[in-house]
Design a protein around this motif. Structure first.
Motif, PDB file in Angstrom:
ATOM      1  N   PHE A  37       0.857  -1.190   0.000  1.00 27.25           N
ATOM      2  CA  PHE A  37       0.000   0.000   0.000  1.00 27.25           C
ATOM      3  C   PHE A  37       0.889   1.235   0.000  1.00 27.25           C
ATOM      4  O   PHE A  37       2.100   1.147   0.195  1.00 27.25           O
ATOM      5  CB  PHE A  37      -0.961   0.028   1.195  1.00 27.25           C
ATOM      6  CG  PHE A  37      -0.289   0.095   2.539  1.00 27.25           C
ATOM      7  CD1 PHE A  37      -0.012   1.314   3.148  1.00 27.25           C
ATOM      8  CD2 PHE A  37       0.046  -1.074   3.217  1.00 27.25           C
ATOM      9  CE1 PHE A  37       0.601   1.374   4.387  1.00 27.25           C
ATOM     10  CE2 PHE A  37       0.657  -1.021   4.462  1.00 27.25           C
ATOM     11  CZ  PHE A  37       0.931   0.194   5.046  1.00 27.25           C
ATOM     12  N   GLU A  38       0.270   2.398  -0.216  1.00 27.67           N
ATOM     13  CA  GLU A  38       0.988   3.671  -0.205  1.00 27.67           C
ATOM     14  C   GLU A  38       0.266   4.656   0.713  1.00 27.67           C
ATOM     15  O   GLU A  38      -0.946   4.561   0.910  1.00 27.67           O
ATOM     16  CB  GLU A  38       1.067   4.266  -1.614  1.00 27.67           C
ATOM     17  CG  GLU A  38       1.876   3.426  -2.598  1.00 27.67           C
ATOM     18  CD  GLU A  38       1.829   3.995  -4.010  1.00 27.67           C
ATOM     19  OE1 GLU A  38       0.977   4.886  -4.252  1.00 27.67           O
ATOM     20  OE2 GLU A  38       2.620   3.547  -4.860  1.00 27.67           O
ATOM     21  N   ILE A  39       1.025   5.577   1.265  1.00 22.90           N
ATOM     22  CA  ILE A  39       0.456   6.659   2.064  1.00 22.90           C
ATOM     23  C   ILE A  39       0.958   7.972   1.477  1.00 22.90           C
ATOM     24  O   ILE A  39       2.162   8.145   1.281  1.00 22.90           O
ATOM     25  CB  ILE A  39       0.866   6.556   3.550  1.00 22.90           C
ATOM     26  CG1 ILE A  39       0.485   5.179   4.121  1.00 22.90           C
ATOM     27  CG2 ILE A  39       0.212   7.665   4.360  1.00 22.90           C
ATOM     28  CD1 ILE A  39       0.981   4.964   5.539  1.00 22.90           C
ATOM     29  N   HIS A  40       0.032   8.869   1.199  1.00 21.76           N
ATOM     30  CA  HIS A  40       0.395  10.136   0.571  1.00 21.76           C
ATOM     31  C   HIS A  40       0.415  11.275   1.596  1.00 21.76           C
ATOM     32  O   HIS A  40      -0.284  11.230   2.608  1.00 21.76           O
ATOM     33  CB  HIS A  40      -0.579  10.449  -0.568  1.00 21.76           C
ATOM     34  CG  HIS A  40      -0.664   9.349  -1.573  1.00 21.76           C
ATOM     35  ND1 HIS A  40       0.375   9.048  -2.424  1.00 21.76           N
ATOM     36  CD2 HIS A  40      -1.638   8.439  -1.827  1.00 21.76           C
ATOM     37  CE1 HIS A  40       0.038   8.021  -3.181  1.00 21.76           C
ATOM     38  NE2 HIS A  40      -1.169   7.627  -2.833  1.00 21.76           N
ATOM     39  N   LYS A  41       1.218  12.245   1.318  1.00 19.69           N
ATOM     40  CA  LYS A  41       1.429  13.361   2.246  1.00 19.69           C
ATOM     41  C   LYS A  41       0.112  14.042   2.588  1.00 19.69           C
ATOM     42  O   LYS A  41      -0.688  14.357   1.708  1.00 19.69           O
ATOM     43  CB  LYS A  41       2.411  14.367   1.638  1.00 19.69           C
ATOM     44  CG  LYS A  41       2.784  15.499   2.589  1.00 19.69           C
ATOM     45  CD  LYS A  41       3.884  16.354   2.006  1.00 19.69           C
ATOM     46  CE  LYS A  41       4.214  17.536   2.918  1.00 19.69           C
ATOM     47  NZ  LYS A  41       4.635  17.100   4.263  1.00 19.69           N
ATOM     48  N   GLY A  42      -0.123  14.238   3.890  1.00 17.89           N
ATOM     49  CA  GLY A  42      -1.286  14.966   4.357  1.00 17.89           C
ATOM     50  C   GLY A  42      -2.527  14.135   4.597  1.00 17.89           C
ATOM     51  O   GLY A  42      -3.523  14.648   5.110  1.00 17.89           O
ATOM     52  N   GLU A  43      -2.481  12.842   4.254  1.00 21.40           N
ATOM     53  CA  GLU A  43      -3.674  12.021   4.435  1.00 21.40           C
ATOM     54  C   GLU A  43      -3.596  11.181   5.713  1.00 21.40           C
ATOM     55  O   GLU A  43      -2.530  11.026   6.314  1.00 21.40           O
ATOM     56  CB  GLU A  43      -3.889  11.104   3.223  1.00 21.40           C
ATOM     57  CG  GLU A  43      -3.019   9.867   3.176  1.00 21.40           C
ATOM     58  CD  GLU A  43      -3.450   8.863   2.110  1.00 21.40           C
ATOM     59  OE1 GLU A  43      -4.636   8.831   1.722  1.00 21.40           O
ATOM     60  OE2 GLU A  43      -2.580   8.085   1.665  1.00 21.40           O
ATOM     61  N   THR A  44      -4.741  10.641   6.099  1.00 20.16           N
ATOM     62  CA  THR A  44      -4.794   9.642   7.144  1.00 20.16           C
ATOM     63  C   THR A  44      -5.153   8.312   6.495  1.00 20.16           C
ATOM     64  O   THR A  44      -6.227   8.186   5.892  1.00 20.16           O
ATOM     65  CB  THR A  44      -5.851   9.984   8.214  1.00 20.16           C
ATOM     66  OG1 THR A  44      -5.484  11.205   8.858  1.00 20.16           O
ATOM     67  CG2 THR A  44      -5.944   8.886   9.264  1.00 20.16           C
TER      68      THR A  44
END
Length: 329
Positions: A37-44
């Motif tokens: 999975f990926e996590i993008h800047k500013g998200e939860t």
């Protein structure tokens, strides 16, 4: 390595991550078995699933507390487990963690000031004690604690106050991402709401990114931009929060969501629960084929024989299930 649609690197990219714990020559706990999975800047990014599914192991492996058995974890495009000592020191400032138990995670022999000061002193953030004291006073105010109480010990605070100390410690190095591992599950319900509101306010004020690990699906829906559902060390489904909760594709996700109480008594009576049969299988000897097939009410022969492929079934909506793939043909 995957690139986000706007051609910017994701803040965190987890690819085919495996983590096995070797008990002895004959037994291995397959805590993670190919998670991506990926996590993008500013998200939860919310990560949910039953106890023992591997959620916390994901967080600890991203933190670098566990070395992966296979796969990669990238932070800002760099593989953290192939990094130099200097790069690792930088990464330690980029990622911080809020732990589940706000008492066990704090040193009982250290004052609140010393607990928050420790990471700042390790990384030599401040040139003198006065700057350090001002920074800690500011952090305590930000999390709703009185700086005058900085020289008290953890046992002198309530559970909610101790978790605020943990949050202040996580904020101290101004990280890019905070991994919140069940940060409210050990707290009273009334205090849980206060901590959640605090985390939201801090995210807005400081442009924070969260990996929010929990088993409370209602809270994850409220907090998260996107949600990943894990089962027995594997990712079952991933989508935006709205899409996942309104159109769950995987039978496991459907069963989890059917268990969330509805505040309307009339609707609650009419709702049909999806009851899963049996117990969660052992991670030492996971089932062949789809690991969920032993409890899936829709399981077919292929589910017992072949591992389903992790694929995108709609824009941004991923799942690993033979039944979904069959319906889409």
């Amino acid at each position: 390595m995957a690139i986000h649609k706007n051609n910017k690197l994701p803040l965190v990219s987890v690819q085919a991550l495996k983590k096995h714990f070797f008990l002895n020559k004959h037994q291995t706990i397959k805590a993670l078995n190919g998670v991506s999975f990926e996590i993008h800047k500013g998200e939860t990014f919310g990560l949910v699933g039953e106890s023992g599914c591997g959620k916390s192991t994901v967080g600890r492996t991203i933190m670098g507390l566990y070395p992966p058995t296979a796969g990669q974890v990238y932070i800002h495009g760099k593989d953290i487990h192939q990094a130099s000592a200097q790069e690792n020191k930088i990464r330690q400032r980029q990622i911080q963690m809020i732990f589940q138990d706000p008492y066990a995670s704090l040193n009982p022999r250290a004052t609140i000031f010393e607990i928050i000061a420790e990471p700042l002193e390790i990384h030599r953030v401040h040139k003198n004690k006065n700057d350090l004291r001002q920074h800690i006073d500011s952090l305590l105010k930000e999390v709703g604690l009185n700086p005058a109480h900085a020289h008290r010990y953890p046992h002198e605070f309530s559970g909610g106050q101790r978790q605020r100390v943990g949050i202040a410690r996580a904020l101290a190095l101004e990280p890019d991402i905070i991994i919140a591992d069940e940060p409210i599950s050990a707290l009273d319900v009334s205090i849980q709401a206060q901590i959640v509101l605090l985390l939201q306010r801090l995210q807005q004020d400081k442009k924070l990114t969260y990996l929010f690990i929990a088993h409370d699906l209602a809270m994850v829906k409220y907090l998260s931009d996107r949600v990943g559902v894990m089962y027995l060390g594997q990712m079952a489904e991933l989508a935006s929060s709205h899409e996942l909760y309104t159109n769950p594709l995987h039978p496991y996700t459907q069963a989890l969501l059917s268990a969330i109480p509805v505040p309307d008594p009339d609707l609650e009576k009419k709702r049909q629960r999806i009851l899963l049969k049996g117990e969660l299988p052992s991670a030492i000897n996971p089932p062949a084929g789809c690991v969920f097939h032993t409890r899936c009410p829709q399981a077919q022969a292929i589910c017992r024989q072949q591992l389903p492929v992790w694929q995108e079934h709609a824009p941004g909506h991923f799942a690993a299930c033979h039944l979904i793939a069959e319906r889409n043909r």
